[in-house]
Scaffold this motif. Sequence first.
Motif, PDB file in Angstrom:
ATOM      1  N   LEU A 175      -2.038   0.608 -11.758  1.00 40.60           N
ATOM      2  CA  LEU A 175      -1.607   1.998 -11.861  1.00 40.60           C
ATOM      3  C   LEU A 175      -1.214   2.347 -13.303  1.00 40.60           C
ATOM      4  CD1 LEU A 175       0.620   2.441  -8.661  1.00 40.60           C
ATOM      5  CD2 LEU A 175      -1.594   3.511  -9.104  1.00 40.60           C
TER       6      LEU A 175
ATOM      7  N   GLU B  64       0.338  11.530 -10.107  1.00 42.16           N
ATOM      8  CA  GLU B  64      -0.509  12.713 -10.014  1.00 42.16           C
ATOM      9  C   GLU B  64       0.297  13.994 -10.214  1.00 42.16           C
ATOM     10  OE1 GLU B  64      -2.622  12.704  -6.364  1.00 42.16           O
ATOM     11  OE2 GLU B  64      -4.053  11.154  -6.986  1.00 42.16           O
TER      12      GLU B  64
ATOM     13  N   GLY C 118       2.221   1.609  -3.548  1.00 39.93           N
ATOM     14  CA  GLY C 118       1.176   2.096  -4.435  1.00 39.93           C
ATOM     15  C   GLY C 118       0.847   3.556  -4.200  1.00 39.93           C
ATOM     16  N   TYR C 119       0.832   3.971  -2.933  1.00 47.16           N
ATOM     17  CA  TYR C 119       0.524   5.365  -2.606  1.00 47.16           C
ATOM     18  C   TYR C 119       1.606   6.306  -3.152  1.00 47.16           C
ATOM     19  CZ  TYR C 119      -0.280   9.564   0.202  1.00 47.16           C
ATOM     20  OH  TYR C 119      -0.489  10.860   0.608  1.00 47.16           O
ATOM     21  N   MET C 120       2.875   5.953  -2.962  1.00 48.98           N
ATOM     22  CA  MET C 120       3.962   6.812  -3.429  1.00 48.98           C
ATOM     23  C   MET C 120       3.972   6.921  -4.956  1.00 48.98           C
ATOM     24  SD  MET C 120       7.174   5.990  -0.885  1.00 48.98           S
ATOM     25  CE  MET C 120       7.215   4.240  -1.277  1.00 48.98           C
TER      26      MET C 120
ATOM     27  N   ASN D 270       1.410   6.466  -6.943  1.00 49.22           N
ATOM     28  CA  ASN D 270       0.214   7.189  -7.366  1.00 49.22           C
ATOM     29  C   ASN D 270       0.405   8.697  -7.207  1.00 49.22           C
ATOM     30  OD1 ASN D 270      -2.630   7.212  -8.212  1.00 49.22           O
ATOM     31  ND2 ASN D 270      -3.016   7.972  -6.144  1.00 49.22           N
ATOM     32  N   LYS D 271       1.053   9.119  -6.115  1.00 54.69           N
ATOM     33  CA  LYS D 271       1.344  10.539  -5.925  1.00 54.69           C
ATOM     34  C   LYS D 271       2.309  11.051  -6.985  1.00 54.69           C
ATOM     35  CE  LYS D 271      -1.161  11.790  -2.461  1.00 54.69           C
ATOM     36  NZ  LYS D 271      -2.189  12.856  -2.628  1.00 54.69           N
TER      37      LYS D 271
ATOM     38  N   ILE E  64      -1.492  -3.987  -7.657  1.00 55.41           N
ATOM     39  CA  ILE E  64      -1.469  -2.526  -7.592  1.00 55.41           C
ATOM     40  C   ILE E  64      -0.682  -1.943  -8.760  1.00 55.41           C
ATOM     41  CG2 ILE E  64      -0.601  -0.572  -6.256  1.00 55.41           C
ATOM     42  CD1 ILE E  64      -1.270  -2.120  -3.719  1.00 55.41           C
TER      43      ILE E  64
ATOM     44  N   LEU F 237       0.825  -1.204   0.000  1.00 52.36           N
ATOM     45  CA  LEU F 237       0.000   0.000   0.000  1.00 52.36           C
ATOM     46  C   LEU F 237       0.864   1.261   0.000  1.00 52.36           C
ATOM     47  CD1 LEU F 237      -2.881  -1.011   2.445  1.00 52.36           C
ATOM     48  CD2 LEU F 237      -2.889  -0.999  -0.058  1.00 52.36           C
ATOM     49  N   MET F 238       1.970   1.233   0.753  1.00 54.06           N
ATOM     50  CA  MET F 238       2.877   2.381   0.747  1.00 54.06           C
ATOM     51  C   MET F 238       3.484   2.582  -0.638  1.00 54.06           C
ATOM     52  SD  MET F 238       4.891   2.034   4.383  1.00 54.06           S
ATOM     53  CE  MET F 238       6.118   3.228   3.843  1.00 54.06           C
TER      54      MET F 238
END
Length: 393
Positions: free
Chosen positions: A260, A46, A38-40, A42-43, A256, A35-36
């Motif tokens: 993405l 963005e 994927g979050y990084m 994704n940011k 993930i 999850l970490m």
Amino acid sequence: MKPKFMVVFMKEFRETLRDRRSLVLLALFTLMYPLMLGYMLNKQIERATKPEREGMELAVIGAAQAPNLMAQFKQKNVTVQQVDAMDEEAIGELLKSRKVVAVLRIDDKFAENYQEMRPAQVELWFDSAIDNGPRVRDVEAVLNAYSMDIASARLLAHGVSPVTMAPVKVQRYDTGGTAGRSGVIGAMIGFLFFPAFGCCLSAAVDSTAGERERRSMEVLMAQPVRTWELIGGKWLAAGILSVIAITLELALAHGILSWLPLEEVGTSWRVTSADLALICLASLPLSLLAAAVHIAMAMNAKSFKEAQTTASVVMLVPMIPGVVVSMMELKTAAWMYAVPMLSNQTLLGEVAKGQDIGAMPYLLTFFSSLIPALAGVAFASWRLRSERYVLAV
């Protein structure tokens, strides 16, 4: 009749499933790292696509003096906000508010200097502490293009070809494809193997040093079972937890990364489901090695607290080769597949690049962890034969 080590394994595994602490660690390590990651990512996607989706806000002081420049900004999807004259402090506050990417202040004598063919000064104000570097460079590119257009028009008016301003023409070619950039993601996801040493820590220490302090080890030793069968069952029970955690982690990370839109940042995830299955199979001994190391350390400790402390420090050691290789920027070599943990990270990184590495790296990765795992189990079995250890004297 079941083998005796399987009886021990089933007993230890059932007790582990009843231990809430072990299950919490398993769930935490399984979910946290993917999850970490994927979050990084994704940011990062963005941030890379935000200028295209939303455009850019540019505050301009004295915009009326350069209408052609303002028109060129609008053509490049840059929204111009005309503002009144501001001092340096006010400009700094506006930039800190992050309402605009930069502030362009046009000199009062811009039109006069422009008409007399003198350098017309403009000031570009930005805050380097804010992550707007790419968008500021886009604004600078528009200004440079505008300046070159004016210079070319003036040269043509004097009968001089604008080509004279560019005696050297540079053409850029990027040979780094998405496959090569995928190796960066492979290096990041390589840290997903680290929880192999964390998920089995509680179960391995509790089933050895913990049982010795509770005096339940003496009861097990009184049974007609050999030491290697006793240790083998405990080893498998702890190792299975890490196998489950690593498999679920890699599967979740694979899902993930496949979901993405990595193409937006010039890369891709080239690992297929078949590749992932082979990597999980090659990484199975790493989980068994982690359990063997923790059990061997716990067997050599004098108390449960000492075993837990020692194992917590030892679990950081496998990260050292990967960090050293990353810092030294070493190229992939055959010897890397012979180092536990580093071999798994290297294997995943190479597969992520889409390269055909053959069967040898998988075999080396498999046996580089399996051999020391068996050695650790042998040491723990030998240690258990000592009455001084069992009686904690």
